[in-house]
Design a protein around this motif. Structure first.
Motif, PDB file in Angstrom:
ATOM      1  N   THR A   1      -3.464 118.709  -2.396  1.00 51.18           N
ATOM      2  CA  THR A   1      -2.110 118.457  -2.891  1.00 51.18           C
ATOM      3  C   THR A   1      -1.883 116.953  -2.938  1.00 51.18           C
ATOM      4  O   THR A   1      -1.933 116.283  -1.911  1.00 51.18           O
ATOM      5  CB  THR A   1      -1.057 119.077  -1.952  1.00 51.18           C
ATOM      6  OG1 THR A   1      -1.302 120.480  -1.854  1.00 51.18           O
ATOM      7  CG2 THR A   1       0.347 118.856  -2.476  1.00 51.18           C
ATOM      8  N   ALA A   2      -1.640 116.416  -4.157  1.00 49.97           N
ATOM      9  CA  ALA A   2      -1.379 114.982  -4.300  1.00 49.97           C
ATOM     10  C   ALA A   2       0.123 114.711  -4.301  1.00 49.97           C
ATOM     11  O   ALA A   2       0.563 113.579  -4.173  1.00 49.97           O
ATOM     12  CB  ALA A   2      -2.013 114.469  -5.593  1.00 49.97           C
ATOM     13  N   GLY A   3       0.936 115.754  -4.440  1.00 48.77           N
ATOM     14  CA  GLY A   3       2.388 115.637  -4.449  1.00 48.77           C
ATOM     15  C   GLY A   3       2.975 116.859  -5.123  1.00 48.77           C
ATOM     16  O   GLY A   3       2.218 117.688  -5.626  1.00 48.77           O
ATOM     17  N   PRO A   4       4.289 117.027  -5.124  1.00 47.37           N
ATOM     18  CA  PRO A   4       5.243 116.266  -4.322  1.00 47.37           C
ATOM     19  C   PRO A   4       5.213 116.696  -2.850  1.00 47.37           C
ATOM     20  O   PRO A   4       4.626 117.721  -2.515  1.00 47.37           O
ATOM     21  CB  PRO A   4       6.583 116.614  -4.973  1.00 47.37           C
ATOM     22  CG  PRO A   4       6.379 117.964  -5.588  1.00 47.37           C
ATOM     23  CD  PRO A   4       4.919 118.024  -5.983  1.00 47.37           C
ATOM     24  N   GLY A   5       5.865 115.897  -1.999  1.00 50.49           N
ATOM     25  CA  GLY A   5       5.914 116.210  -0.570  1.00 50.49           C
ATOM     26  C   GLY A   5       6.228 114.959   0.230  1.00 50.49           C
ATOM     27  O   GLY A   5       6.642 113.943  -0.336  1.00 50.49           O
ATOM     28  N   LEU A   6       6.029 115.026   1.535  1.00 49.76           N
ATOM     29  CA  LEU A   6       6.273 113.875   2.403  1.00 49.76           C
ATOM     30  C   LEU A   6       5.114 112.894   2.231  1.00 49.76           C
ATOM     31  O   LEU A   6       3.947 113.273   2.411  1.00 49.76           O
ATOM     32  CB  LEU A   6       6.349 114.315   3.866  1.00 49.76           C
ATOM     33  CG  LEU A   6       7.456 115.324   4.236  1.00 49.76           C
ATOM     34  CD1 LEU A   6       7.256 115.815   5.663  1.00 49.76           C
ATOM     35  CD2 LEU A   6       8.827 114.684   4.084  1.00 49.76           C
ATOM     36  N   ALA A   7       5.424 111.641   1.909  1.00 47.57           N
ATOM     37  CA  ALA A   7       4.387 110.659   1.581  1.00 47.57           C
ATOM     38  C   ALA A   7       3.305 110.537   2.658  1.00 47.57           C
ATOM     39  O   ALA A   7       2.099 110.614   2.358  1.00 47.57           O
ATOM     40  CB  ALA A   7       5.024 109.299   1.318  1.00 47.57           C
ATOM     41  N   GLY A   8       3.708 110.361   3.907  1.00 44.06           N
ATOM     42  CA  GLY A   8       2.740 110.190   4.986  1.00 44.06           C
ATOM     43  C   GLY A   8       1.870 111.412   5.189  1.00 44.06           C
ATOM     44  O   GLY A   8       0.657 111.306   5.398  1.00 44.06           O
ATOM     45  N   ALA A   9       2.487 112.588   5.091  1.00 45.31           N
ATOM     46  CA  ALA A   9       1.752 113.845   5.265  1.00 45.31           C
ATOM     47  C   ALA A   9       0.735 114.028   4.132  1.00 45.31           C
ATOM     48  O   ALA A   9      -0.425 114.379   4.355  1.00 45.31           O
ATOM     49  CB  ALA A   9       2.734 115.019   5.308  1.00 45.31           C
ATOM     50  N   LEU A  10       1.171 113.746   2.887  1.00 42.38           N
ATOM     51  CA  LEU A  10       0.273 113.868   1.734  1.00 42.38           C
ATOM     52  C   LEU A  10      -0.929 112.942   1.864  1.00 42.38           C
ATOM     53  O   LEU A  10      -2.051 113.308   1.529  1.00 42.38           O
ATOM     54  CB  LEU A  10       1.028 113.509   0.439  1.00 42.38           C
ATOM     55  CG  LEU A  10       2.079 114.498  -0.055  1.00 42.38           C
ATOM     56  CD1 LEU A  10       2.924 113.845  -1.141  1.00 42.38           C
ATOM     57  CD2 LEU A  10       1.441 115.778  -0.592  1.00 42.38           C
ATOM     58  N   LEU A  11      -0.682 111.721   2.375  1.00 47.28           N
ATOM     59  CA  LEU A  11      -1.756 110.729   2.511  1.00 47.28           C
ATOM     60  C   LEU A  11      -2.884 111.227   3.403  1.00 47.28           C
ATOM     61  O   LEU A  11      -4.054 110.960   3.127  1.00 47.28           O
ATOM     62  CB  LEU A  11      -1.194 109.423   3.091  1.00 47.28           C
ATOM     63  CG  LEU A  11      -0.666 108.426   2.058  1.00 47.28           C
ATOM     64  CD1 LEU A  11       0.037 107.275   2.758  1.00 47.28           C
ATOM     65  CD2 LEU A  11      -1.805 107.905   1.185  1.00 47.28           C
ATOM     66  N   VAL A  12      -2.535 111.949   4.463  1.00 45.61           N
ATOM     67  CA  VAL A  12      -3.560 112.473   5.370  1.00 45.61           C
ATOM     68  C   VAL A  12      -4.467 113.439   4.605  1.00 45.61           C
ATOM     69  O   VAL A  12      -5.702 113.360   4.686  1.00 45.61           O
ATOM     70  CB  VAL A  12      -2.933 113.173   6.600  1.00 45.61           C
ATOM     71  CG1 VAL A  12      -4.030 113.741   7.501  1.00 45.61           C
ATOM     72  CG2 VAL A  12      -2.054 112.203   7.391  1.00 45.61           C
ATOM     73  N   GLY A  13      -3.860 114.345   3.848  1.00 44.55           N
ATOM     74  CA  GLY A  13      -4.633 115.319   3.079  1.00 44.55           C
ATOM     75  C   GLY A  13      -5.501 114.671   2.016  1.00 44.55           C
ATOM     76  O   GLY A  13      -6.679 114.983   1.867  1.00 44.55           O
ATOM     77  N   VAL A  14      -4.893 113.728   1.261  1.00 44.67           N
ATOM     78  CA  VAL A  14      -5.622 113.058   0.181  1.00 44.67           C
ATOM     79  C   VAL A  14      -6.802 112.256   0.747  1.00 44.67           C
ATOM     80  O   VAL A  14      -7.914 112.287   0.212  1.00 44.67           O
ATOM     81  CB  VAL A  14      -4.677 112.151  -0.641  1.00 44.67           C
ATOM     82  CG1 VAL A  14      -5.463 111.241  -1.582  1.00 44.67           C
ATOM     83  CG2 VAL A  14      -3.689 113.002  -1.447  1.00 44.67           C
ATOM     84  N   SER A  15      -6.573 111.564   1.866  1.00 39.83           N
ATOM     85  CA  SER A  15      -7.645 110.770   2.482  1.00 39.83           C
ATOM     86  C   SER A  15      -8.787 111.670   2.952  1.00 39.83           C
ATOM     87  O   SER A  15      -9.972 111.356   2.754  1.00 39.83           O
ATOM     88  CB  SER A  15      -7.108 109.971   3.676  1.00 39.83           C
ATOM     89  OG  SER A  15      -6.045 109.148   3.268  1.00 39.83           O
ATOM     90  N   ALA A  16      -8.433 112.797   3.573  1.00 38.37           N
ATOM     91  CA  ALA A  16      -9.455 113.731   4.051  1.00 38.37           C
ATOM     92  C   ALA A  16     -10.250 114.300   2.874  1.00 38.37           C
ATOM     93  O   ALA A  16     -11.482 114.367   2.908  1.00 38.37           O
ATOM     94  CB  ALA A  16      -8.798 114.864   4.841  1.00 38.37           C
ATOM     95  N   ALA A  17      -9.542 114.684   1.811  1.00 42.02           N
ATOM     96  CA  ALA A  17     -10.209 115.262   0.639  1.00 42.02           C
ATOM     97  C   ALA A  17     -11.186 114.269   0.025  1.00 42.02           C
ATOM     98  O   ALA A  17     -12.308 114.620  -0.350  1.00 42.02           O
ATOM     99  CB  ALA A  17      -9.167 115.693  -0.396  1.00 42.02           C
ATOM    100  N   LYS A  18     -10.762 112.995  -0.066  1.00 40.20           N
ATOM    101  CA  LYS A  18     -11.642 111.959  -0.619  1.00 40.20           C
ATOM    102  C   LYS A  18     -12.894 111.812   0.242  1.00 40.20           C
ATOM    103  O   LYS A  18     -14.010 111.707  -0.267  1.00 40.20           O
ATOM    104  CB  LYS A  18     -10.915 110.609  -0.642  1.00 40.20           C
ATOM    105  CG  LYS A  18      -9.906 110.448  -1.753  1.00 40.20           C
ATOM    106  CD  LYS A  18      -9.361 109.030  -1.683  1.00 40.20           C
ATOM    107  CE  LYS A  18      -8.244 108.819  -2.675  1.00 40.20           C
ATOM    108  NZ  LYS A  18      -7.704 107.461  -2.592  1.00 40.20           N
ATOM    109  N   ALA A  19     -12.698 111.781   1.561  1.00 35.70           N
ATOM    110  CA  ALA A  19     -13.825 111.606   2.477  1.00 35.70           C
ATOM    111  C   ALA A  19     -14.842 112.735   2.322  1.00 35.70           C
ATOM    112  O   ALA A  19     -16.048 112.491   2.204  1.00 35.70           O
ATOM    113  CB  ALA A  19     -13.320 111.532   3.920  1.00 35.70           C
ATOM    114  N   TYR A  20     -14.342 113.979   2.306  1.00 36.92           N
ATOM    115  CA  TYR A  20     -15.247 115.128   2.171  1.00 36.92           C
ATOM    116  C   TYR A  20     -15.921 115.124   0.796  1.00 36.92           C
ATOM    117  O   TYR A  20     -17.131 115.338   0.681  1.00 36.92           O
ATOM    118  CB  TYR A  20     -14.483 116.440   2.376  1.00 36.92           C
ATOM    119  CG  TYR A  20     -14.355 116.845   3.823  1.00 36.92           C
ATOM    120  CD1 TYR A  20     -15.324 117.625   4.452  1.00 36.92           C
ATOM    121  CD2 TYR A  20     -13.253 116.439   4.583  1.00 36.92           C
ATOM    122  CE1 TYR A  20     -15.209 117.996   5.786  1.00 36.92           C
ATOM    123  CE2 TYR A  20     -13.125 116.812   5.919  1.00 36.92           C
ATOM    124  CZ  TYR A  20     -14.108 117.583   6.514  1.00 36.92           C
ATOM    125  OH  TYR A  20     -13.990 117.942   7.832  1.00 36.92           O
TER     126      TYR A  20
END
Length: 376
Positions: free
Chosen positions: A85-104
């Motif tokens: 999920t890149a958005g919409p949502g809470l910015a900080g919460a989304l960043l955790v998911g996006v960062s993890a997805a990129k890493a994997y």
């Protein structure tokens, strides 16, 4: 049984609010749906605290992904893509998911798909009832959104017909539960009390249902105020508040408006089915009333089971699998979390494929420069 091995195997990560969801889907078949919720950590604050949510996602991410892979019985190397999920949502919460997805995705050498939270809520129904008809009419009702959407293609064409202009339905449930001292989150608890109450006991207002009002827009702010004032007046007069009747009458006002507008949109657009998604779609009265009204109007109703209505990784994986299956462009490595990503963008493709969307989210240019060295 059909051979599903050639269907795309996708892992989806959802962190838009307070649930860390990881789902694994093969085509339209759900293989794993792992969720770690931080709702209890927010309950004492009476609402979701963004910082607490982000921290909880950070702690839950790797164990939840491991759990999902184990549950699905697949190896991370078998995946055809990672969706998040890149958005919409809470910015900080989304960043955790996006960062993890990129890493994997980077570590595994897999394509990355940044997808839209609302489009995912629609796509999840494929896991329950098979491929979505095209076009699909969807009523999405959750803590942050109440929208009527028409989707001709869930991966590229989602059109908003109407949306909430103030409080979403879920927010109204939370606020009324708070006024009634029933705790947080408000949806499930009001649903429970309402079952023993009389929905016709108190005539609460139906917002935006006049002849001059926007046909498909929603407003629950006036209803919320009316209910709160009614309760305050009873308390001020020293009378007992009939909690069950208030809950039932308030809930009826919400679901009456939601279902009425959704059925009207189906008729106006000539669509013979309706899909309801989002957290509030788990509400038992909404399901019953929608079913009654759809049957009367000759409309087929599709509602996923309650666990798939609330935020989860399965819905993100479902949309990701659809992206892979339809050969949609993967996202770039500089994919950014966008807390107000419009529903008209079901996914965020790479810069070379998008129509000028990619750089509208203000990427920092340090990232732009350094990624050349990182990703050959």
């Amino acid at each position: 049984m059909a051979d599903t091995r050639d269907e795309p195997l996708v892992l989806g990560i959802e962190t838009s609010c307070d649930e860390t969801g990881v789902g694994i889907v093969r085509g339209t078949t759900l293989l794993a749906d792992a969720v770690a919720s931080s709702v209890d950590e927010h309950a004492r604050f009476g609402g979701v605290v963004p910082e607490v949510a982000s921290r909880a996602h950070l702690e839950a991410m790797v164990p939840t992904i491991d759990r999902a892979l184990k549950e699905a019985g697949v190896s991370a190397r078998d995946l055809d893509g990672i969706a998040v999920t890149a958005g919409p949502g809470l910015a900080g919460a989304l960043l955790v998911g996006v960062s993890a997805a990129k890493a994997y995705a980077y570590a595994l050498g897999k394509p990355l798909y940044g997808v839209n939270h609302l489009a995912s809520h629609i796509c999840v129904d494929q896991l329950e009832h098979g491929p979505l008809p095209e076009p699909t009419m969807a009523l999405l009702v959750s803590g942050g959104h109440s929208s009527l959407l028409l989707s001709a293609d869930i991966t590229s064409d989602v059109r908003p017909l109407g949306a909430t202009i103030d409080d979403a339905a879920g927010e109204a449930f939370d606020k009324i539960a708070r006024v009634l001292n029933l705790g947080f989150p408000g949806g499930p608890v009001i649903d429970r009390y309402a079952r023993e109450g009389d929905p016709a006991a108190i005539a609460f207002p139906r917002g935006l249902t006049g002849p001059r009002d926007a046909a498909y827009d929603f407003s629950f702010s006036g209803l919320k105020t009316a209910v709160a004032r009614w309760i305050e007046a009873r308390r001020a007069a020293g009378e007992e508040v009939p909690v069950r009747d208030v809950a039932a009458s308030f809930q009826e006002a919400v679901v009456d408006v939601l279902t009425r507008k959704a059925v009207r949109a189906c008729k106006d657009e000539g669509v013979d089915h309706l899909m309801i998604g989002g957290g509030v779609a788990a509400n038992s009265r909404l399901r019953v009333l929608a079913q009654e009204r759809c049957e009367r109007a000759g409309i087929r109703l599709r509602v996923p089971r309650p666990k798939l209505c609330t935020d989860n990784g399965a819905m993100v994986a479902a949309l990701g699998a659809e992206m892979v299956g339809r050969n949609r462009a993967a996202s770039d490595w500089d994919l950014s979390a966008d807390s107000s990503l419009p529903v008209t963008d079901p996914h965020v493709p790479g810069a070379s494929h998008s129509h000028g969307h990619s750089h509208s989210h203000g990427h920092d240019h340090v990232h732009e420069v350094s990624k050349e060295n990182l990703y050959p």
